[in-house]
Scaffold this active site. Structure first.
Site, mmCIF file in Angstrom:
data_model
loop_
_atom_site.group_PDB
_atom_site.id
_atom_site.type_symbol
_atom_site.label_atom_id
_atom_site.label_comp_id
_atom_site.label_asym_id
_atom_site.label_seq_id
_atom_site.Cartn_x
_atom_site.Cartn_y
_atom_site.Cartn_z
ATOM 1 N N ARG A 1 0.825 -1.222 0.000
ATOM 2 C CA ARG A 1 0.000 0.000 0.000
ATOM 3 C C ARG A 1 0.853 1.264 0.000
ATOM 4 N NH1 ARG A 1 -3.642 -0.507 4.962
ATOM 5 N NH2 ARG A 1 -1.697 -1.372 5.732
ATOM 6 N N ASN B 1 -6.264 -2.918 2.155
ATOM 7 C CA ASN B 1 -6.157 -4.366 2.282
ATOM 8 C C ASN B 1 -7.550 -4.954 2.375
ATOM 9 O OD1 ASN B 1 -3.351 -4.497 2.317
ATOM 10 N ND2 ASN B 1 -3.211 -4.434 4.539
#
Length: 94
Positions: free
Chosen positions: A22, A40
């Site tokens: 990320r 996520n």
């Protein structure tokens, strides 16, 4: 966003959690002038929404296939969306 815009939702599968995916994606998207978000998912995948110039979005999709070192991407599903969201930056969301 100037010129032709594009917006997509991409789901990235493989070893993509716990490897800095990320943070890496936020940095890559920001460097390309893109906006949107990444998060996520409970199944171990990562979902991202990307908006910006067509060429930059295409480049980001290509980069998602590689990911950061430590990631092992097995699949990237891309869904084209109608452009129009007013994202102003690229964020990591919960």
């Amino acid at each position: 966003m100037a010129g032709p815009g594009r917006e997509v939702r991409a789901r990235v599968y493989g070893n993509v959690q716990g490897v800095g995916f990320r943070i890496w994606a936020r940095d890559e998207a920001t460097s390309l002038g893109l906006a949107g978000w990444i998060r996520n998912e409970a199944d171990g995948s990562v979902t991202t929404r990307i908006a910006g110039l067509d060429e930059a979005v295409s480049t980001m999709i290509e980069r998602l296939w590689k990911g950061p070192s430590g990631a092992l991407v097995s699949r990237v599903d891309v869904e084209e969306l109608a452009p129009g969201n007013t994202f102003v930056e690229f964020r990591i969301v919960a």
